[in-house]
Design a protein around this motif. Structure first.
Motif, short mmCIF file in Angstrom:
data_model
loop_
_atom_site.label_atom_id
_atom_site.label_comp_id
_atom_site.label_asym_id
_atom_site.label_seq_id
_atom_site.Cartn_x
_atom_site.Cartn_y
_atom_site.Cartn_z
N VAL A 109 0.87 -1.18 0.00
CA VAL A 109 0.00 0.00 0.00
C VAL A 109 0.90 1.22 0.00
N MET A 110 0.64 2.15 -0.91
CA MET A 110 1.43 3.36 -1.00
C MET A 110 0.50 4.56 -1.06
N ALA A 111 0.85 5.60 -0.31
CA ALA A 111 0.04 6.81 -0.27
C ALA A 111 0.24 7.62 -1.54
N ILE A 112 -0.87 8.19 -2.01
CA ILE A 112 -0.86 9.12 -3.13
C ILE A 112 -1.07 10.51 -2.54
N SER A 113 -0.54 11.52 -3.15
CA SER A 113 -0.51 12.86 -2.56
C SER A 113 -1.86 13.41 -2.12
N ASP A 114 -2.95 13.01 -2.73
CA ASP A 114 -4.25 13.56 -2.39
C ASP A 114 -4.94 12.81 -1.25
N GLY A 115 -4.26 11.84 -0.65
CA GLY A 115 -4.86 11.04 0.41
C GLY A 115 -5.38 9.71 -0.08
N SER A 116 -5.42 9.53 -1.40
CA SER A 116 -5.81 8.24 -1.96
C SER A 116 -4.68 7.24 -1.72
N LEU A 117 -4.98 5.96 -1.93
CA LEU A 117 -4.01 4.90 -1.72
C LEU A 117 -3.93 4.00 -2.94
N LEU A 118 -2.74 3.57 -3.25
CA LEU A 118 -2.50 2.58 -4.30
C LEU A 118 -2.19 1.27 -3.60
N GLY A 119 -2.93 0.23 -3.94
CA GLY A 119 -2.70 -1.09 -3.36
C GLY A 119 -2.38 -2.11 -4.43
N VAL A 120 -1.43 -2.98 -4.15
CA VAL A 120 -1.03 -4.03 -5.08
C VAL A 120 -1.01 -5.35 -4.35
N HIS A 121 -1.63 -6.36 -4.95
CA HIS A 121 -1.53 -7.74 -4.46
C HIS A 121 -0.58 -8.45 -5.42
N ALA A 122 0.49 -9.02 -4.89
CA ALA A 122 1.52 -9.65 -5.72
C ALA A 122 1.78 -11.08 -5.26
N THR A 123 2.46 -11.83 -6.11
CA THR A 123 2.81 -13.21 -5.82
C THR A 123 3.91 -13.24 -4.75
N PRO A 124 4.06 -14.38 -4.05
CA PRO A 124 5.07 -14.45 -3.00
C PRO A 124 6.50 -14.36 -3.54
N ASP A 125 6.70 -14.69 -4.80
CA ASP A 125 8.06 -14.67 -5.36
C ASP A 125 8.35 -13.40 -6.16
N CYS A 126 7.50 -12.39 -6.03
CA CYS A 126 7.74 -11.15 -6.77
C CYS A 126 9.01 -10.48 -6.24
N ASP A 127 9.61 -9.66 -7.06
CA ASP A 127 10.74 -8.85 -6.62
C ASP A 127 10.14 -7.61 -5.96
N MET A 128 10.15 -7.57 -4.63
CA MET A 128 9.48 -6.50 -3.90
C MET A 128 10.01 -5.12 -4.26
N SER A 129 11.30 -5.02 -4.51
CA SER A 129 11.86 -3.72 -4.86
C SER A 129 11.36 -3.24 -6.22
N VAL A 130 11.16 -4.17 -7.16
CA VAL A 130 10.64 -3.80 -8.47
C VAL A 130 9.19 -3.35 -8.36
N VAL A 131 8.39 -4.08 -7.58
CA VAL A 131 6.99 -3.70 -7.37
C VAL A 131 6.92 -2.33 -6.72
N ALA A 132 7.70 -2.11 -5.67
CA ALA A 132 7.69 -0.82 -4.97
C ALA A 132 8.14 0.31 -5.89
N TYR A 133 9.13 0.06 -6.72
CA TYR A 133 9.61 1.07 -7.65
C TYR A 133 8.51 1.49 -8.63
#
Length: 162
Positions: A109-133
Motif C-alpha cells: 500500500v502506498m500513499a498518493i498525494s491527495d490522500g488516496s491509496l494505491l494497493g497491489v496484491h503480488a505473488t510471493p516470489d515477486c521482486d518487492m523492490s521492483v513492485v515498490a519502484y
C-alpha cells in the motif's frame, strides 16, 4: 485487465487507467491493483477474477461484491487507516508505504498525494523492490492528476461498471 469503459472519460481519467493497466501488465508478479480514495471508495482497479492479470487460483476464490477488486480495495483502505493511526500514536509523521508479506502473496500500500491509496496484491516470489519502484512511478505520475473532479469521475465510472 478489467476496467471501466474509457468511453466518455476525460483525458486525465484515461491516462490513470492506462497507468494502472501498465502497472499490472508490465510488472512481474503483480496479481491485481486498486486505487482507493481517502474515504475508502474504489476509484480504479484491475480484477483478476474476470480474466485480467492474475493466476487461476485467484479466480477460484469466493468473490466480494465486485470480485477481487472490491476485496483488495477493502484491504487497502483498512491497512491505510491502521497504519495512519499507528503513525499518529507513535508521532512518526505520515505513512509512505506499507508492505505485508504472507506465505502465498504480498500486499503493498502506498500513499498518493491527495490522500488516496494505491494497493497491489503480488505473488510471493515477486521482486518487492521492483513492485515498490513501479508503484512509486505510478504515484508520482498519478498524484497531481487525481483532482476532486477526476476522483468523482472515476468513482462514477466504477459505480456504472457491471
Amino acid at each position: 485487465m478489467t476496467a471501466p469503459s474509457t468511453y466518455g472519460l476525460s483525458t486525465q481519467a484515461r491516462n490513470l487507467q492506462w497507468l494502472l493497466t501498465d502497472l499490472v501488465e508490465e510488472v512481474p508478479g503483480v496479481n491485481s491493483v486498486a486505487v482507493v480514495s481517502s474515504d475508502g471508495l474504489l476509484l480504479l482497479s484491475s480484477d483478476p477474477a474476470t480474466g485480467g492479470a492474475g493466476d487461476p487460483q485467484t479466480k477460484a476464490r469466493p468473490k466480494g461484491p465486485r470480485g477481487a477488486s472490491a476485496d483488495l480495495a477493502t484491504i487497502v483502505s483498512g491497512l491505510g487507516s491502521l497504519t495512519t493511526g499507528a503513525a499518529a500514536l507513535m508521532e512518526s509523521g505520515s505513512v509512505k508505504q506499507t508492505m505485508v508479506a504472507m506465505e502465498h502473496g504480498s500486499v503493498f500500500v502506498m500513499a498518493i498525494s491527495d490522500g488516496s491509496l494505491l494497493g497491489v496484491h503480488a505473488t510471493p516470489d515477486c521482486d518487492m523492490s521492483v513492485v515498490a519502484y513501479h508503484m512509486a512511478l505510478f504515484v508520482g505520475r498519478a498524484g497531481h492528476v487525481l483532482t476532486p473532479e477526476v476522483r468523482s469521475e472515476l468513482r462514477q465510472s466504477m459505480e456504472n461498471t457491471p
